[in-house]
Enzyme design. Structure first.
Site, PDB file in Angstrom:
ATOM      1  N   LYS A 136      -7.530   1.621  -2.578  1.00 37.30           N
ATOM      2  CA  LYS A 136      -7.038   1.101  -1.288  1.00 37.30           C
ATOM      3  C   LYS A 136      -7.015   2.204  -0.225  1.00 37.30           C
ATOM      4  O   LYS A 136      -7.393   1.992   0.936  1.00 37.30           O
ATOM      5  CB  LYS A 136      -5.637   0.522  -1.499  1.00 37.30           C
ATOM      6  CG  LYS A 136      -4.901   0.117  -0.245  1.00 37.30           C
ATOM      7  CD  LYS A 136      -5.550  -1.075   0.437  1.00 37.30           C
ATOM      8  CE  LYS A 136      -4.867  -1.377   1.759  1.00 37.30           C
ATOM      9  NZ  LYS A 136      -5.555  -2.401   2.527  1.00 37.30           N
ATOM     10  N   LYS A 185       0.134   5.244   8.501  1.00 40.61           N
ATOM     11  CA  LYS A 185       0.685   5.555   7.166  1.00 40.61           C
ATOM     12  C   LYS A 185      -0.449   5.704   6.147  1.00 40.61           C
ATOM     13  O   LYS A 185      -0.489   6.670   5.382  1.00 40.61           O
ATOM     14  CB  LYS A 185       1.617   4.417   6.729  1.00 40.61           C
ATOM     15  CG  LYS A 185       2.157   4.546   5.322  1.00 40.61           C
ATOM     16  CD  LYS A 185       2.680   3.214   4.761  1.00 40.61           C
ATOM     17  CE  LYS A 185       1.545   2.284   4.368  1.00 40.61           C
ATOM     18  NZ  LYS A 185       1.942   1.131   3.573  1.00 40.61           N
ATOM     19  N   THR A 230       0.865  -1.193   0.000  1.00 34.34           N
ATOM     20  CA  THR A 230       0.000   0.000   0.000  1.00 34.34           C
ATOM     21  C   THR A 230       0.893   1.232   0.000  1.00 34.34           C
ATOM     22  O   THR A 230       1.643   1.447   0.973  1.00 34.34           O
ATOM     23  CB  THR A 230      -0.889   0.023   1.257  1.00 34.34           C
ATOM     24  OG1 THR A 230      -1.670  -1.167   1.282  1.00 34.34           O
ATOM     25  CG2 THR A 230      -1.813   1.236   1.236  1.00 34.34           C
TER      26      THR A 230
HETATM   27  P1  NAD Z   1       5.530  -6.196   7.315  1.00 35.58           P
HETATM   28  O1  NAD Z   1       6.350  -5.076   7.828  1.00 35.58           O
HETATM   29  O2  NAD Z   1       5.114  -7.300   8.222  1.00 35.58           O
HETATM   30  O3  NAD Z   1       6.267  -6.879   6.052  1.00 35.58           O
HETATM   31  C1  NAD Z   1       7.064  -6.192   5.128  1.00 35.58           C
HETATM   32  C2  NAD Z   1       8.285  -7.040   4.854  1.00 35.58           C
HETATM   33  O4  NAD Z   1       9.084  -6.404   3.845  1.00 35.58           O
HETATM   34  C3  NAD Z   1       9.202  -7.213   6.083  1.00 35.58           C
HETATM   35  O5  NAD Z   1       9.336  -8.598   6.373  1.00 35.58           O
HETATM   36  C4  NAD Z   1      10.521  -6.574   5.661  1.00 35.58           C
HETATM   37  O6  NAD Z   1      11.654  -7.231   6.182  1.00 35.58           O
HETATM   38  C5  NAD Z   1      10.442  -6.703   4.144  1.00 35.58           C
HETATM   39  N1  NAD Z   1      11.336  -5.791   3.447  1.00 35.58           N
HETATM   40  C6  NAD Z   1      11.528  -4.459   3.654  1.00 35.58           C
HETATM   41  N2  NAD Z   1      12.459  -3.990   2.807  1.00 35.58           N
HETATM   42  C7  NAD Z   1      12.866  -5.033   2.045  1.00 35.58           C
HETATM   43  C8  NAD Z   1      13.817  -5.193   0.998  1.00 35.58           C
HETATM   44  N3  NAD Z   1      14.564  -4.169   0.563  1.00 35.58           N
HETATM   45  N4  NAD Z   1      13.969  -6.420   0.451  1.00 35.58           N
HETATM   46  C9  NAD Z   1      13.254  -7.469   0.893  1.00 35.58           C
HETATM   47  N5  NAD Z   1      12.337  -7.398   1.893  1.00 35.58           N
HETATM   48  C10 NAD Z   1      12.160  -6.187   2.462  1.00 35.58           C
HETATM   49  O7  NAD Z   1       4.247  -5.502   6.640  1.00 35.58           O
HETATM   50  P2  NAD Z   1       2.861  -6.222   6.245  1.00 35.58           P
HETATM   51  O8  NAD Z   1       1.921  -6.111   7.379  1.00 35.58           O
HETATM   52  O9  NAD Z   1       3.163  -7.548   5.617  1.00 35.58           O
HETATM   53  O10 NAD Z   1       2.348  -5.171   5.147  1.00 35.58           O
HETATM   54  C11 NAD Z   1       2.956  -5.094   3.863  1.00 35.58           C
HETATM   55  C12 NAD Z   1       2.170  -4.099   3.028  1.00 35.58           C
HETATM   56  O11 NAD Z   1       0.807  -4.539   2.909  1.00 35.58           O
HETATM   57  C13 NAD Z   1       2.124  -2.683   3.631  1.00 35.58           C
HETATM   58  O12 NAD Z   1       2.204  -1.733   2.599  1.00 35.58           O
HETATM   59  C14 NAD Z   1       0.761  -2.658   4.327  1.00 35.58           C
HETATM   60  O13 NAD Z   1       0.253  -1.328   4.414  1.00 35.58           O
HETATM   61  C15 NAD Z   1      -0.073  -3.538   3.401  1.00 35.58           C
HETATM   62  N6  NAD Z   1      -1.204  -4.248   4.037  1.00 35.58           N
HETATM   63  C16 NAD Z   1      -1.065  -4.850   5.247  1.00 35.58           C
HETATM   64  C17 NAD Z   1      -2.148  -5.514   5.803  1.00 35.58           C
HETATM   65  C18 NAD Z   1      -2.059  -6.204   7.163  1.00 35.58           C
HETATM   66  O14 NAD Z   1      -3.100  -6.611   7.696  1.00 35.58           O
HETATM   67  N7  NAD Z   1      -0.858  -6.392   7.725  1.00 35.58           N
HETATM   68  C19 NAD Z   1      -3.354  -5.590   5.111  1.00 35.58           C
HETATM   69  C20 NAD Z   1      -3.456  -5.004   3.854  1.00 35.58           C
HETATM   70  C21 NAD Z   1      -2.358  -4.336   3.312  1.00 35.58           C
END
Ligand code: NAD
Length: 299
Positions: free
Chosen positions: A169, A244, A94
């Site tokens: 979104k 965010k 997102t």
């Molecule tokens: P999270 O922080 O748990 O996961 C993100 C992952 O990306 C982490 O494991 C991190 O180590 C990895 N990462 C960061 N930089 C990196 C790089 N350079 N190379 C490889 N990996 C890297 O976040 P999340 O909860 O999984 O959310 C991810 C996205 O989805 C966000 O944008 C969030 O807004 C969106 N989202 C989350 C949810 C939810 O319920 N958690 C629901 C819908 C959308």
């Protein structure tokens, strides 16, 4: 079956990548956190040593990263120089509409197909392959991407051209932030008025106060389905990520002169919750702040 590189194996990506492996694709998975890669391997993915290693032979690259700065850096520095020309790139993170368009246009200029495909549904839906995807891109790109998205989805909706997925979104999550706060307020007030909270859930979940925040993600432990509330508000959708998204919505509203007072109030409340140390807690944990003694305003 396709070779798919999956980058970002956190709360969401960690559930999504194994569903592509279960569908028979060869999934090369990478995250900066080694345990996340190990978890994906247990789910049938092949561990990659770096983004470059994951994407080098891929037909499709899917990213699920925290925020716009990660998306810009990973696509510009790691994916574009190492992926084959013509590779299909799908960003499910997102991020703001302008960044999605800029990154997408830059990738298309280098000969890749790029779609923004953010998701709704939370970690349970990510793990069970029941996310809703809102996709921005051309008709042809959407049809190319759809079969690779479907193993992770209960719904795949073409929102419009590049950036339209992120626009949908941001509006969706502004509603989510406001309804979560309203749901927390309702339960906190119900308790103070002497109602049994399970009984209130049974009533309101079948009445007009019902919302996803209540029936799928109830912020009260032991009430409704199993949610992060039942695990001390650990895991789930971090309050910092909700903040965010609310800031993205506020920026988007400013850019088009839209009036979003409930979104602004939800943003202010999540800002306070995050500043108070709640940023890594699930966003439903804001009920603890709302329920704290002394929160009542002296208007
Ligand atoms: P999270 O922080 O748990 O996961 C993100 C992952 O990306 C982490 O494991 C991190 O180590 C990895 N990462 C960061 N930089 C990196 C790089 N350079 N190379 C490889 N990996 C890297 O976040 P999340 O909860 O999984 O959310 C991810 C996205 O989805 C966000 O944008 C969030 O807004 C969106 N989202 C989350 C949810 C939810 O319920 N958690 C629901 C819908 C959308």
């Amino acid at each position: 079956m396709a070779k798919i590189a999956f980058i970002g194996l956190g709360h969401m990506g960690g559930g999504m990548a194994p569903n592509l492996a279960k569908a028979g694709h060869e999934v090369r998975a990478f995250d900066l956190v080694p345990d996340a890669v190990k978890h994906a391997q247990e789910g049938g993915c092949t561990p990659a040593a770096s983004v470059a290693d994951a994407v080098k032979d891929a037909d499709v690259v899917i990213t699920m990263l925290p925020a716009a700065q990660h998306v810009r850096a990973v696509f510009t520095n790691d994916i574009a120089p190492n992926a084959k020309p013509g590779t299909l790139l799908i960003d499910c993170s997102t991020i703001d509409v302008a960044s999605a368009r800029e990154v997408g246009e830059a990738m298309q200029a280098k000969g890749f197909d790029f779609l923004d495909a953010p998701v709704s549904g939370g970690i349970a839906a990510a793990a069970s392959g029941a996310l809703t995807f809102m996709v921005g891109g051309s008709d042809a790109q959407f049809e190319r991407a759809r079969p690779f998205i479907e193993p992770m989805a209960k719904a795949v909706i073409h929102a419009g051209q590049l950036g339209a997925g992120q626009a949908a979104k941001i509006c969706n999550n502004m509603i989510l932030g406001a309804t979560m706060v309203a749901t927390c307020e309702g339960f906190a007030l119900a308790e103070k008025l002497g109602l049994d909270l399970q009984t209130f859930f049974d009533i309101s979940s079948k009445a007009s106060g019902q919302s996803w925040s209540m029936t799928s993600y109830c912020p009260v432990p032991g009430v409704g389905p199993e949610t992060p509330a039942d695990h001390g508000y650990e895991g789930g959708f971090a309050a910092a990520l909700m903040l965010k998204d609310l800031k993205l919505a506020a920026d988007a509203a400013r850019s088009v002169g839209a009036y979003t007072p409930m979104g602004a109030e939800a943003e202010a409340l999540y800002e306070r919750f995050v500043e108070g140390g709640g940023g890594s807690k699930d966003f439903s944990g804001i009920i603890r702040m709302i329920d704290e003694p002394g929160q009542g305003r002296q208007n």
